[in-house]
Design an enzyme around this catalytic site. Structure first.
Site, PDB file in Angstrom:
ATOM      1  N   LYS A  32       0.808  -1.204   0.000  1.00  0.00           N
ATOM      2  CA  LYS A  32       0.000   0.000   0.000  1.00  0.00           C
ATOM      3  C   LYS A  32       0.851   1.268   0.000  1.00  0.00           C
ATOM      4  O   LYS A  32       0.628   2.179  -0.803  1.00  0.00           O
ATOM      5  CB  LYS A  32      -0.880  -0.043   1.254  1.00  0.00           C
ATOM      6  CG  LYS A  32      -1.755   1.119   1.451  1.00  0.00           C
ATOM      7  CD  LYS A  32      -2.421   0.987   2.793  1.00  0.00           C
ATOM      8  CE  LYS A  32      -1.386   0.995   3.901  1.00  0.00           C
ATOM      9  NZ  LYS A  32      -1.785   1.765   5.073  1.00  0.00           N
ATOM     10  N   GLU A 225      -4.858   5.311   5.108  1.00  0.00           N
ATOM     11  CA  GLU A 225      -5.625   4.765   6.238  1.00  0.00           C
ATOM     12  C   GLU A 225      -7.033   5.371   6.287  1.00  0.00           C
ATOM     13  O   GLU A 225      -7.513   5.789   7.338  1.00  0.00           O
ATOM     14  CB  GLU A 225      -4.904   5.038   7.572  1.00  0.00           C
ATOM     15  CG  GLU A 225      -3.450   4.610   7.614  1.00  0.00           C
ATOM     16  CD  GLU A 225      -3.256   3.114   7.791  1.00  0.00           C
ATOM     17  OE1 GLU A 225      -4.243   2.359   7.665  1.00  0.00           O
ATOM     18  OE2 GLU A 225      -2.110   2.702   8.031  1.00  0.00           O
ATOM     19  N   ARG A 613       1.169  -8.655  10.980  1.00  0.00           N
ATOM     20  CA  ARG A 613       2.430  -7.920  11.113  1.00  0.00           C
ATOM     21  C   ARG A 613       3.614  -8.830  10.797  1.00  0.00           C
ATOM     22  O   ARG A 613       4.720  -8.372  10.572  1.00  0.00           O
ATOM     23  CB  ARG A 613       2.624  -7.378  12.545  1.00  0.00           C
ATOM     24  CG  ARG A 613       1.661  -6.320  13.042  1.00  0.00           C
ATOM     25  CD  ARG A 613       1.469  -5.208  12.096  1.00  0.00           C
ATOM     26  NE  ARG A 613       0.332  -5.483  11.211  1.00  0.00           N
ATOM     27  CZ  ARG A 613       0.147  -4.915  10.026  1.00  0.00           C
ATOM     28  NH1 ARG A 613       1.019  -4.057   9.566  1.00  0.00           N
ATOM     29  NH2 ARG A 613      -0.892  -5.214   9.278  1.00  0.00           N
TER      30      ARG A 613
END
Length: 760
Positions: A32, A225, A613
DNA sequence: AACAACGGGCTTTTT
DNA sequence: GCCCGTTGTT
């Protein structure tokens, strides 16, 4: 040279989109940030002036990193004029330029949460209200909610729903508090965090020329975001983009974890309404994690109903199964995981920085700190008390703030008697009272006793006047003197440095070092600023400091450390090996999330963020018992463990087959067939047996409660206290009750989860 | 006005 | 169990 070649097909088409609205739905680890940075680089290469680009990120750090990367790609000074930063920092700057239009001074203070709560507390006291009922934290949250939804004090007062809610929660005076709070902030020349967005909205609404200017300045807008933006932010973006409609939003609904502070996932869903001809790009290939991790994460997030369909996949290798580690206590959890990290590091020749320990709440860090310290493993804790929130730092900064804006009463109250100069409570009370009576600021009173006489003794007046003189001398320099020089002058001439230096306790030494560190930070800030223009002043420093978080305060030296942080703080980061700890019911998912499906789904997204993560391995741990509120409590393993497709799990130290409860389901045969037979088809199937097991102990009691519960019943809830049932909906497992609790208002509870007791 | 002792509330998460 | 703020004491 050609950066487009570093992109996959779906990334490339998104990057090459130039004009018109677009949305990028980007799965975890799908590149992203790369798309965002390369798209900006691509815009610049296509002749778009960097002056005309606005990019909004979630953290300062993200903005800084993105700027660096763009700089690397396009070279030169092209990236310099980009407007890039968090919503708060970008619009704080814009507000400073246009503060006069709102009646604010351009050097307005930014109140942090502490300041806001302290002011609210003062107001609540002045109103003679009970601060047990009007808890500053709750009042603050309520006001914050109003501001984030652009509800002015007046609109608040006139909104019958809101007023009714406040009445029901025994806080009928809330509207008055909000009104007074807003008025006092304004008088103090202060904005709180929410004001930075709220007042930006006011500005764009009431000053057409300002709106026009920024609409034409920001011809290309990018928002990162996007799933974590709130209504107030949404409207700002919508207005700014209204002319050119070159708006690009990037987000992942599955990673929306900030609804508790007003973030609204629906902004993503509404995008298509506002820009019907928008282009949608989906990034679904994950480059970060092993296939096991990707699949495991997918299998959990499927439990959520509210989501945009998306298929995250990867070409990465299968990788190891996710280890599930069971511990007896929280301390054992700390020991086991510390040892594990030590072993893994030895065996695989890894660095400490390859490991992260992620937890739900900051309080959990303790056990890990202790065990890591015993093994001499270096670690770094992120979050918790931020550097800029430490008392000594806030004290010194309060001097800066007061010098810049003497009307800043929170700063004034903080330091008028620190270091001790004999100005006591009674004196301050008298002065404050006088200020209210004359309807001026405290500063006005204390800087001119002849004009505003106060009934205090002459020695007290003298001491105050000395203080005032001191501040005035700082004020005279704050716009001109080099930041570092003045900061040092203030630190020493106020006696703060000496005061801390004299304290030889370990804490005192740390405090002294922190002050030195702040001064060093100011020096660094000055150097950085001087590269651009002239001298950096303390005034300039103050513009930034209120919005800095400790992620912006990283010590470069010795970076090979194990990372400890909350899952929230880990968003956007990645680590080869991740330990997600404290996977227990009532902890993760948090007890506070169990009353509504929306909240539970947010916890699940949080879990999704945690797992994704990791690049290579994930381990999940839980403790059978742990200390909470100073007491030992026993817990069950988190439902999230059971929601993962067991094909991807490996259970260490399984419980012996002793006919226990839910843990039996962990001793699953690895054979697919029998798995299917036992548990049914994922993901829905897991829920049924799970709940049956969970309820075993108290199944009878709960069944009775559920069946007998009728509208109008008075009930008691473990957390919300007593309440009244307003309505019942749904059937079987899904029976929900709308219950009104005087303490918190109306709540929709899933009876299956909420333990409601019928009373009377 | 300064310090010590006590009590209450807290644990989600943060710009 | 800890931190904060309030209360009581000198």
């Amino acid at each position: 040279m050609d950066f487009l070649e570093e992109l996959n097909e779906s990334q490339r088409v998104a990057v090459e989109h130039i004009d018109g609205p677009m949305m990028v739905i980007a799965g975890a680890g799908s590149g992203k940030t790369r798309v965002l940075t390369y798209r900006i680089a691509h815009l610049l290469k296509n002749g778009i002036d960097s002056f005309n680009i606005l990019a909004l990120t979630f953290t300062n750090k993200a903005a800084r990193e993105m700027k660096e990367r763009i700089h690397k790609v396009v070279g030169g000074t092209e990236a310099k004029n980009l407007t890039m930063g968090t919503f708060h920092s970008v619009f704080a700057r814009i507000l400073r330029h246009n503060a006069d239009k709102l009646g604010y001074p351009s050097n307005f203070t930014i109140y942090d949460t502490q300041d806001s709560k302290s002011l609210l507390k003062t107001i609540i006291k002045e109103f003679g209200l009970d601060d047990k009922i009007y808890k500053p934290g709750i009042v603050y949250a309520r006001i914050s909610g109003a501001k984030n939804n652009l509800i002015s004090p007046k609109a608040y007062e006139n909104n019958t729903n809101i007023i009714a809610e406040d009445r029901m929660s025994r806080k009928p005076e809330l509207y008055r508090i909000y009104k007074e709070y807003a008025a006092r902030c304004f008088k103090a020349g202060a904005m709180d965090f929410d004001d930075l967005l709220y007042q930006t909205n006011v500005l764009l609404r009431d000053s057409p020329d300002v709106l026009h200017y920024y609409q034409h300045k920001f011809q290309y807008i990018l928002v990162d975001e996007y799933q974590d933006t709130n209504y107030s932010q949404y409207i700002i973006i919508k207005k700014l983009a209204a002319v050119y409609e070159n708006i690009c939003v990037v987000g992942d609904d599955a990673q929306s974890i900030y609804s508790f502070r007003g973030a609204n996932v629906e902004n993503i869903l509404n995008f298509r309404k506002d820009y019907p001809d928008f282009k949608l790009y989906k990034l679904e290939q994950n480059y970060r994690s092993s296939n096991t991790i990707v699949q495991a994460a997918n299998s959990v997030i499927e439990f959520n109903k509210d989501r945009i369909k998306k298929e995250v996949w990867t070409l990465n290798s299968e990788g190891e199964r996710i280890n599930v580690i069971r511990c007896m206590t929280d301390n054992e959890e700390g020991r086991v995981i510390s040892n594990r990290i030590f072993q893994m590091k030895q065996q695989k020749g890894l660095d400490f920085k390859d490991f992260a320990i992620l937890y739900r709440t900051n309080a959990q860090s303790r056990a890990f700190e202790e065990s890591l310290r015993k093994l001499n493993l270096p670690y770094k804790i992120y979050g918790g008390l931020s550097f800029y929130q430490r008392k000594e730092i806030k004290d010194l900064i309060a001097y800066f703030r007061l010098a810049a804006n003497p009307k800043d009463e929170e700063a004034l109250k903080r330091i008028i008697n620190y270091p001790k100069r004999g100005i006591g409570k009674t004196t301050i009370d008298f002065v404050t009272l006088a200020a209210r009576q004359y309807d001026v600021s405290i500063w006005d009173v204390i800087s001119d006793f002849t004009r505003y006489p106060v009934n205090i003794r002459v020695p007290a007046q003298r001491k105050i006047t000395d203080f005032v003189t001191k501040i005035q001398s700082y004020s005279a320099q704050i716009e001109t003197a080099p930041a570092y020089d003045l900061a040092e002058t203030i630190a020493s001439s106020t006696g703060i440095l000496k005061d801390l230096y004299d304290d030889k306790s370990p804490e005192g030494v740390v405090r002294y070092e922190n002050i030195q560190e702040l001064l060093a930070g100011i020096k660094a800030f000055s150097v950085q600023q001087e590269e651009n223009d002239e001298v950096a002043t303390l005034s300039d420093f103050l513009v930034d400091v209120a919005l800095l978080t400790d992620a912006d305060h990283e010590d470069e030296e010795d970076n090979d450390r194990i990372s400890l942080m909350t899952i929230h703080a880990s968003k956007g980061l990645e680590f080869p090996h991740v330990f997600v700890v404290g996977l227990e019911e009532n902890l993760f998912p948090s007890q506070l999330s169990l009353t509504s499906r929306e909240d539970l789904e947010e916890e699940r997204r949080l879990f999704y963020v945690a797992v994704t993560r990791a690049k290579e391995t994930v381990a999940l741990s839980y403790a059978i018992s742990r200390f909470r509120y100073g007491q030992l409590v026993t817990s069950e393993p988190s439902r999230f463990i059971e929601e993962i497709n067991p094909d991807f799990l490996h259970f260490e130290n399984e419980r012996k087959q002793t006919g226990g409860r839910s843990m039996n389901s962990y001793n699953r045969p690895t054979n697919q067939e029998s798995l299917q037979g036992k548990i049914g088809v994922a993901p829905k199937r897991n829920l049924v047996p799970l709940n049956q097991m969970k309820n075993k102990g108290s199944a009878d009691k709960e069944a009775i409660i559920n069946e007998n519960l009728k509208v109008g019943h008075n009930v008691e809830h473990g957390r919300f206290g007593k309440g009244k049932v307003l309505s019942l909906t749904g059937e079987g497992q899904d029976v929900k009750a709308d219950v009104f609790f005087p303490s918190v208002g109306k709540k929709t509870l899933i009876l299956r989860f909420a333990k409601l007791k019928i009373i009377g």
